[in-house]
Design a protein around this motif. Structure first.
Motif, PDB file in Angstrom:
ATOM      1  N   ALA A 136       0.814  -1.215   0.000  1.00 53.06           N
ATOM      2  CA  ALA A 136       0.000   0.000   0.000  1.00 53.06           C
ATOM      3  C   ALA A 136       0.851   1.271   0.000  1.00 53.06           C
ATOM      4  O   ALA A 136       0.527   2.236  -0.688  1.00 53.06           O
ATOM      5  N   ALA A 137       1.929   1.277   0.744  1.00 54.32           N
ATOM      6  CA  ALA A 137       2.771   2.477   0.823  1.00 54.32           C
ATOM      7  C   ALA A 137       3.344   2.835  -0.543  1.00 54.32           C
ATOM      8  O   ALA A 137       3.303   3.996  -0.958  1.00 54.32           O
ATOM      9  N   LYS A 138       3.824   1.845  -1.266  1.00 55.18           N
ATOM     10  CA  LYS A 138       4.412   2.089  -2.590  1.00 55.18           C
ATOM     11  C   LYS A 138       3.345   2.605  -3.557  1.00 55.18           C
ATOM     12  O   LYS A 138       3.568   3.579  -4.275  1.00 55.18           O
ATOM     13  N   ARG A 139       2.166   1.947  -3.593  1.00 54.86           N
ATOM     14  CA  ARG A 139       1.092   2.371  -4.505  1.00 54.86           C
ATOM     15  C   ARG A 139       0.609   3.772  -4.156  1.00 54.86           C
ATOM     16  O   ARG A 139       0.319   4.580  -5.037  1.00 54.86           O
ATOM     17  N   PHE A 140       0.525   4.080  -2.846  1.00 51.98           N
ATOM     18  CA  PHE A 140       0.088   5.397  -2.413  1.00 51.98           C
ATOM     19  C   PHE A 140       1.066   6.471  -2.900  1.00 51.98           C
ATOM     20  O   PHE A 140       0.656   7.485  -3.458  1.00 51.98           O
ATOM     21  N   LYS A 141       2.360   6.231  -2.715  1.00 54.39           N
ATOM     22  CA  LYS A 141       3.366   7.203  -3.161  1.00 54.39           C
ATOM     23  C   LYS A 141       3.292   7.418  -4.666  1.00 54.39           C
ATOM     24  O   LYS A 141       3.369   8.560  -5.144  1.00 54.39           O
TER      25      LYS A 141
END
Length: 179
Positions: A136-141
């Protein structure tokens, strides 16, 4: 004896892992067993999934999968027949507005919690963040960067219906919202 420990049988472990990693291989629909109609209904197709791209819609009643008819009582097993190996095809017949429609859909890896974005007036970027799962962190960024490249000066981050109202992850990465 630990009240915070839960045993997950091997037969349920694969589905549990899919739920927490946020992806699985299939066509990408959520279904419900409708007691009134005694049919299995597509609750909604996951955005950008093979089912959505093929034209499956919320409210469609599943009639058959690969030529085998399924009814209300088959709800607990139908997902096993819809899921399968990536790249394989499945034929699904749905009832919509009194007509049967047939779809041949190629199974693919489906992201269960896609982050959606749009640009609003006054250079305000909107991000719908449905769940905190693996990656989720990567997709959010990536989505924040995309909005910033489109000219976003501020962001609205929609966490409604997210399983966790406050997360250390959001605190840790709050610098993304302020740049």
């Amino acid at each position: 004896g630990d009240k915070y420990t839960e045993y997950i049988p091997a037969s349920e472990m694969k589905e549990f892992t899919e739920n927490i990693t946020g992806s699985f291989v299939g066509i990408g629909i959520y279904m419900v067993a409708d007691k009134d109609s005694e049919k299995i209904i597509v609750y909604y197709p996951i955005p950008e999934s093979p089912a959505e791209k093929a034209g499956i819609k919320s409210g469609d009643a599943i009639v058959s999968v690969d030529g085998v008819e399924y009814g209300y009582d088959d709800f607990n097993v139908i997902a096993d027949y819809i899921k399968g190996e990536e790249g394989t095809k499945v034929k699904i017949v749905v009832e919509r507005d009194g007509k049967n429609l047939e779809f041949e859909i190629t199974r693919a890896k489906v992201e269960t919690n896609p982050i959606s974005i749009k640009m609003l007036d006054n250079n305000i970027g909107y991000i719908n963040f449905p769940s905190f799962d693996d990656g989720a962190a990567k997709r959010f960024k990536e989505k924040v960067d995309e909005l910033m490249s489109e000219g976003a000066k501020s962001l609205i981050i929609d966490l409604r219906n997210n399983g966790r109202r406050y997360s250390r992850w959001m605190y840790k990465y709050s610098w993304l919202f302020l740049r």
